[in-house]
Scaffold this active site. Structure first.
Site, PDB file in Angstrom:
ATOM      1  N   SER A 120       0.821  -1.203   0.000  1.00  7.74           N
ATOM      2  CA  SER A 120       0.000   0.000   0.000  1.00  7.74           C
ATOM      3  C   SER A 120       0.859   1.258   0.000  1.00  7.74           C
ATOM      4  CB  SER A 120      -0.961   0.000   1.189  1.00  7.74           C
ATOM      5  OG  SER A 120      -0.298  -0.362   2.360  1.00  7.74           O
ATOM      6  N   HIS A 141      -3.024  -3.322  -5.951  1.00  8.36           N
ATOM      7  CA  HIS A 141      -3.358  -2.898  -4.585  1.00  8.36           C
ATOM      8  C   HIS A 141      -4.843  -3.084  -4.307  1.00  8.36           C
ATOM      9  CE1 HIS A 141      -3.638   0.612  -1.483  1.00  8.36           C
ATOM     10  NE2 HIS A 141      -3.455  -0.534  -0.884  1.00  8.36           N
TER      11      HIS A 141
HETATM   12  P1  NAI Z   1      -1.102  -9.539   7.736  1.00  7.98           P
HETATM   13  O1  NAI Z   1      -0.155  -9.236   8.816  1.00  7.98           O
HETATM   14  O2  NAI Z   1      -2.535  -9.787   8.062  1.00  7.98           O
HETATM   15  O3  NAI Z   1      -0.575 -10.806   6.910  1.00  7.98           O
HETATM   16  C1  NAI Z   1       0.733 -10.904   6.421  1.00  7.98           C
HETATM   17  C2  NAI Z   1       1.100 -12.374   6.284  1.00  7.98           C
HETATM   18  O4  NAI Z   1       2.348 -12.447   5.606  1.00  7.98           O
HETATM   19  C3  NAI Z   1       1.270 -13.099   7.620  1.00  7.98           C
HETATM   20  O5  NAI Z   1       0.467 -14.250   7.618  1.00  7.98           O
HETATM   21  C4  NAI Z   1       2.757 -13.437   7.666  1.00  7.98           C
HETATM   22  O6  NAI Z   1       3.011 -14.668   8.298  1.00  7.98           O
HETATM   23  C5  NAI Z   1       3.117 -13.482   6.206  1.00  7.98           C
HETATM   24  N1  NAI Z   1       4.522 -13.222   5.907  1.00  7.98           N
HETATM   25  C6  NAI Z   1       5.338 -12.300   6.463  1.00  7.98           C
HETATM   26  N2  NAI Z   1       6.551 -12.342   5.879  1.00  7.98           N
HETATM   27  C7  NAI Z   1       6.491 -13.291   4.932  1.00  7.98           C
HETATM   28  C8  NAI Z   1       7.418 -13.802   3.976  1.00  7.98           C
HETATM   29  N3  NAI Z   1       8.659 -13.302   3.904  1.00  7.98           N
HETATM   30  N4  NAI Z   1       7.015 -14.776   3.140  1.00  7.98           N
HETATM   31  C9  NAI Z   1       5.774 -15.274   3.206  1.00  7.98           C
HETATM   32  N5  NAI Z   1       4.869 -14.860   4.093  1.00  7.98           N
HETATM   33  C10 NAI Z   1       5.214 -13.864   4.941  1.00  7.98           C
HETATM   34  O7  NAI Z   1      -0.950  -8.337   6.684  1.00  7.98           O
HETATM   35  P2  NAI Z   1      -2.047  -7.747   5.669  1.00  7.98           P
HETATM   36  O8  NAI Z   1      -2.858  -6.733   6.357  1.00  7.98           O
HETATM   37  O9  NAI Z   1      -2.713  -8.866   4.975  1.00  7.98           O
HETATM   38  O10 NAI Z   1      -1.097  -6.954   4.652  1.00  7.98           O
HETATM   39  C11 NAI Z   1      -0.320  -7.602   3.690  1.00  7.98           C
HETATM   40  C12 NAI Z   1       0.149  -6.604   2.656  1.00  7.98           C
HETATM   41  O11 NAI Z   1      -0.973  -5.949   2.079  1.00  7.98           O
HETATM   42  C13 NAI Z   1       1.044  -5.495   3.189  1.00  7.98           C
HETATM   43  O12 NAI Z   1       1.981  -5.146   2.208  1.00  7.98           O
HETATM   44  C14 NAI Z   1       0.070  -4.362   3.410  1.00  7.98           C
HETATM   45  O13 NAI Z   1       0.682  -3.099   3.376  1.00  7.98           O
HETATM   46  C15 NAI Z   1      -0.864  -4.554   2.230  1.00  7.98           C
HETATM   47  N6  NAI Z   1      -2.207  -3.988   2.387  1.00  7.98           N
HETATM   48  C16 NAI Z   1      -2.894  -4.119   3.569  1.00  7.98           C
HETATM   49  C17 NAI Z   1      -4.164  -3.595   3.687  1.00  7.98           C
HETATM   50  C18 NAI Z   1      -4.937  -3.720   4.948  1.00  7.98           C
HETATM   51  O14 NAI Z   1      -5.900  -2.971   5.137  1.00  7.98           O
HETATM   52  N7  NAI Z   1      -4.592  -4.627   5.841  1.00  7.98           N
HETATM   53  C19 NAI Z   1      -4.809  -2.886   2.565  1.00  7.98           C
HETATM   54  C20 NAI Z   1      -4.032  -2.893   1.350  1.00  7.98           C
HETATM   55  C21 NAI Z   1      -2.769  -3.398   1.301  1.00  7.98           C
END
Ligand code: NAI
Length: 504
Positions: A120, A141
């Site tokens: 994001s 995104h």
């Molecule tokens: P989250 O924390 O809910 O999930 C992230 C997942 O990635 C976790 O299950 C973790 O174990 C895994 N992970 C971490 N490092 C890893 C690696 N090296 N290889 C494989 N898996 C790995 O995070 P969320 O909220 O789903 O966000 C994910 C991405 O999406 C981020 O880049 C965030 O900025 C983006 N994003 C998030 C939004 C939101 O509202 N939560 C909206 C739009 C984008």
């Protein structure tokens, strides 16, 4: 790469599992992966639960849900070698080094796949710079919650191959979402457009023009937004929204239109983050927002004779409320002026009126359910109280603010429209996509360019020119896009003729 069939999703968190859900429903085979096996298990369970629930709600048949679930599997590992994966969507932790290291492995492991990041805030081109083939990577995104938020920003990096963009667009359309294409700039489209409202609201607050709750009321009731800026920041969490303001602002090297607020920084330090900490701009008791009551008004149409300067329509509103509206000011009357793009005292002075017996009404507020009153510093409080009695007798809600460089709703409106016009001017997104991004991504009732059209580009320009003249703050400089359209009677949604069109 016409037919994307198999997708690997990396990161089974809030975003990854939502993307997995919509992809399998749309008929794609999905392998869900994560560094954590437990996260994959939880993600698979989540999609199963959501699909079963959708059957209960009658949104699809049990057979359809089973078929979708049969397309979802646990992937061997995030970076397992595969030659049948067409598209990888990465939704891991928001960390540049982690994403770069992951994609560097992936470009070798899945040689045929388009590589998409759900970041994001990280620059797509910078993520791609770690690859031998940066042409394969782009931003895709999604918004949270993915199945409900039907918008996806597709962000080509500077080296992205157009075929990769086409693959991403086809995928987004296939899952039934609306893609908007944004250039690789800080905040992309949605988070850039969305900076105008909170930064102007915080500016108003820091100038002590109006309180948080009053600014929220004005933004909802006069501009028609579903949520005011302060309740929105409380919902998002200031620990999220303040850094977004900082990232977008510093990314554009301090463009004053995007200026964050010192007020927000110190509130983050204090832990006043919003709903999740029980206190932000509002307090929360048992999760419920505590809204200070509206000020008590004493409706009294006979409190004073009233003169309305240069606005027959508002004079009629007051007469309908029983007011004694006079044709010219008298020694005992109070005057109402309707300032546009200037302080109330200046509107009064230009008309030769006595500011100590003059209040302002924002003309934007007179069509709605709430009147916004502005109070010049020289106002005689007794005259002001009498005017409030007459205004309250109209039956409208009344919000009283200090006399700023322009009324609150005008400043917020002009900031939103002008920033969107600057975004259009820089080609960060197409006019249609700017409006769609604001409606779907920010929940605005109409897009910022549509909003500018509805109020009139010349009015918006007049407000901005007035603000710039009064404050000397380049935050309020009108974008060329706005000025040339307002001055030539063009629509803000009209891209106009570009030089390259002469060579078609
Ligand atoms: P989250 O924390 O809910 O999930 C992230 C997942 O990635 C976790 O299950 C973790 O174990 C895994 N992970 C971490 N490092 C890893 C690696 N090296 N290889 C494989 N898996 C790995 O995070 P969320 O909220 O789903 O966000 C994910 C991405 O999406 C981020 O880049 C965030 O900025 C983006 N994003 C998030 C939004 C939101 O509202 N939560 C909206 C739009 C984008």
């Amino acid at each position: 790469m016409m037919g994307t069939k198999r997708i690997r999703i990396i990161g089974a968190g809030a975003m990854g599992r939502g993307i997995a859900q919509i992809a399998v429903v749309a008929g794609f085979a999905v392998e869900l992966t994560d560094v954590s096996d437990d996260a994959v298990t939880a993600g698979l369970d989540f999609v199963g639960t959501m699909l079963r629930r959708s059957v209960e709600k009658g949104q699809r048949t049990a057979q359809e849900a089973d078929a979708a679930l049969a397309r979802l599997e646990r992937g061997a590992s995030p970076t397992a070698a595969a030659d049948d994966v067409d598209l990888v969507i990465e939704a891991v932790v928001e960390n540049l080094e982690v994403k770069q290291a992951l994609f560097a492995q992936l470009e070798k492991a899945v040689p045929g796949a388009v590589l998409a990041s759900n970041t994001s805030s990280l620059p797509i081109t910078t993520i791609a710079s770690a690859l031998h083939e940066p042409s394969r990577l782009l931003g895709m995104h999604f918004f949270n919650p993915v199945p409900l938020m039907k918008l996806v920003e597709v962000i080509p990096g500077l080296r992205t191959d157009p075929d990769a963009v086409a693959t991403a667009l086809r995928f987004v359309e296939a899952v039934g979402h609306r893609p908007v294409v944004a250039t690789d700039t800080p905040g992309f489209l949605v988070n850039h457009i969305g900076r105008a409202l909170p930064t102007e609201a915080l500016t108003l607050l820091s100038e002590q023009v109006a309180s948080e709750v009053d600014i929220d009321r004005i933004v909802r009731d006069t501009l028609g937004l579903k949520m005011g800026p302060f309740e929105l920041m409380d919902l998002t969490g200031l620990d999220v929204s303040h850094p977004v303001m900082e990232i977008v602002s510093s990314g554009f090297y301090g463009d004053p239109r995007l200026r964050p607020s010192a007020l927000a920084a110190v509130r983050v330090a204090a832990g006043l983050l919003g709903r999740k900490t029980g206190a932000g701009f509002y307090r929360y008791v048992d999760g419920r927002q505590q809204v200070p009551p509206e000020p008590t008004l004493n409706p009294d149409a006979a409190a004073t004779r009233i003169y309305v300067h240069d606005h027959p329509e508002f004079a009629a509103v007051l007469r309908a409320g029983g007011a004694d509206v006079v044709d010219k000011p008298t020694a005992d009357s109070v005057t109402v002026v309707l300032p546009v793009g200037e302080p109330t005292y200046r509107t009064a002075a230009r008309a030769g009126l006595d500011a100590s017996r003059t209040v302002g009404i924002d003309p934007l507020s007179i069509a709605g359910t709430r009147l916004t009153v502005t109070v010049p510093a020289r106002l005689d409080p007794e005259a002001g109280r009498a005017a409030l009695g007459v205004l309250a007798a109209t039956g409208r809600a009344v919000t009283v603010t200090a006399d700023g460089p322009a009324p609150v709703a005008q400043r917020v409106l002009a900031s939103i429209v002008n920033l969107a016009c600057a975004i259009a001017e820089q080609g960060i997104g197409r006019p249609d996509d700017i409006d769609v991004a604001a409606r779907s991504g920010l929940g605005y009732p109409s897009g910022p360019l549509e909003l500018g059209e509805a109020h009139g580009p010349t009015v918006v320009l007049r407000i901005l020119d007035g603000l710039l003249d009064y404050t000397d703050d380049p935050r309020y400089r009108a974008s060329r896009w706005l000025r040339e359209r307002a001055e030539q009677g063009m629509s803000l949604r009209d891209s106009g003729t570009r030089p390259e069109q002469l060579f078609d």
